[in-house]
Design a protein around this motif. Sequence first.
Motif, PDB file in Angstrom:
ATOM      1  N   ASN A 114      -2.973   3.092  -2.703  1.00 49.80           N
ATOM      2  CA  ASN A 114      -2.715   1.763  -3.262  1.00 49.80           C
ATOM      3  C   ASN A 114      -2.745   1.849  -4.790  1.00 49.80           C
ATOM      4  O   ASN A 114      -3.749   2.244  -5.379  1.00 49.80           O
TER       5      ASN A 114
ATOM      6  N   ARG B  44      -3.443  -3.337   5.481  1.00 49.00           N
ATOM      7  CA  ARG B  44      -3.450  -3.166   4.035  1.00 49.00           C
ATOM      8  C   ARG B  44      -4.268  -1.922   3.686  1.00 49.00           C
ATOM      9  O   ARG B  44      -5.242  -1.587   4.360  1.00 49.00           O
TER      10      ARG B  44
ATOM     11  N   GLY C 198       0.832  -1.205   0.000  1.00 44.49           N
ATOM     12  CA  GLY C 198       0.000   0.000   0.000  1.00 44.49           C
ATOM     13  C   GLY C 198       0.861   1.247   0.000  1.00 44.49           C
ATOM     14  O   GLY C 198       1.393   1.668  -1.027  1.00 44.49           O
TER      15      GLY C 198
END
Length: 463
Positions: free
Chosen positions: A223, A217, A22
């Motif tokens: 991302n 995440r 990420g």
Amino acid sequence: MEYISTRGKVAGIGFVEAVLMGLADDGGLLVPKHIPQVSQDTLAQWQQLSYPELALEIFSLYIDGEIPREDLKQLVNDSYATFRDQEVTPLRKVKDNLHVLELFHGPTFAFKDIALQFLGNLYSYISRKQNSIIHILGATSGDTGASAIEGVRGKEGIKICILHPNGKVSKVQELQMTTVDDANVLNLSVEGNFDDCQRIIKELFADVAFKQEYHLRAINSINFARILAQTVYYFYAYFQLANQGAATGAVNFSVPTGNFGDIFAGFLAKKMGLPVSKLILATNENNILERFVNEGIYQPGEFHMTYSPSMDIQVASNFERYLYYLQGEDAASVASLMDSFRQEGRITVSGDRLTQVQRDFTAASVENDDCLATIGQVHDDFGYLLDPHTACGVAAAGRFTAKGEVTVALATAHPAKFNEAIELIQIEQTFPPQIQAIFDKPQHQKLVDGSNDAVKEELLKFF
């Protein structure tokens, strides 16, 4: 395909690792080491592809076999089978030189579904393949949260926590997030604005030990998979125009944006070889990006609440990716600029750099009154109802589309999500049944103060 950080201390990682990381571990953003180039012959071959077929081809360039093609094809097909329109992102002609690209036919009626349906399925695929736990952490100015939750709710091996600014999203946006009752979903309503939520997220991800211990995440547009998924609809819009005979040369795109991810996807598509003329950046009163394009000054100003709340953002998380290319892919220069921004709250570019910015983008700030006037005018003249964010893009397109040019304005949300603004100009709309149904459901959220510690405490309990 190799991915590297904009700040130069992360390199040599593959697509899956980039998705899982990420935010880069050095605090930068991940970008491909080389941007794939698409020839005119390839563009011609792609012109007749369906949306999922086109997505498969573009994703394959960046994934480069790391996910087997048949698996990737299944991920893509599953992601776009949830959309209400067969075209996924249909193009509507409003007038001769203006088309609206409808990006709101996914499950939550917002453009974020296009990337987050794919990213949710991708995370689920990775979790199964690696037999690993995934804890997703994200912040939303309204639409990302619902789209992200919809993408992973109820999926094994995944938990998701979304931060939203208390009282600063539309009622429909709030309900779409907080009426979800799946055990793997946590909604935190944060005292503050979206920039506070985004700061907390980035600082928690920057704590590498915490990030790794709890398998954090990213679902936000930090991302790269989010950006990749969004490049597809720029290509698809261009091909729709070409197939309709509505454009024979380069096309303008007008993009309402607060976090810079959506328009950066257009910038990436142009660098790949898509014939794009102007990238028109539309903001509202929170106009840090417009000031950067027009004056070369990137500096947060006074925060304003507007009728387009998803753009009520002062610090654009994707800006660093553009800065990397503006600085000639000089990671050390980017790291220095971002360090100065952290300390001084300002980045300034001038001379040739500013000239390059103004080659890359045209920008306008569309204020509340102009936003509402645009909704009313387009509705009266053409019978087409815009949401307030799309109205900002349409208003900006009107300022910069020259005679003989064709502009595509990105419609980022269904107007039913922002009825508070639509009602102000005495337009009655019928809510889609999926949205109408959420008004009677109980909400599930927790109010927290805008501190890292308060959020971390809730995360530890949830995980």
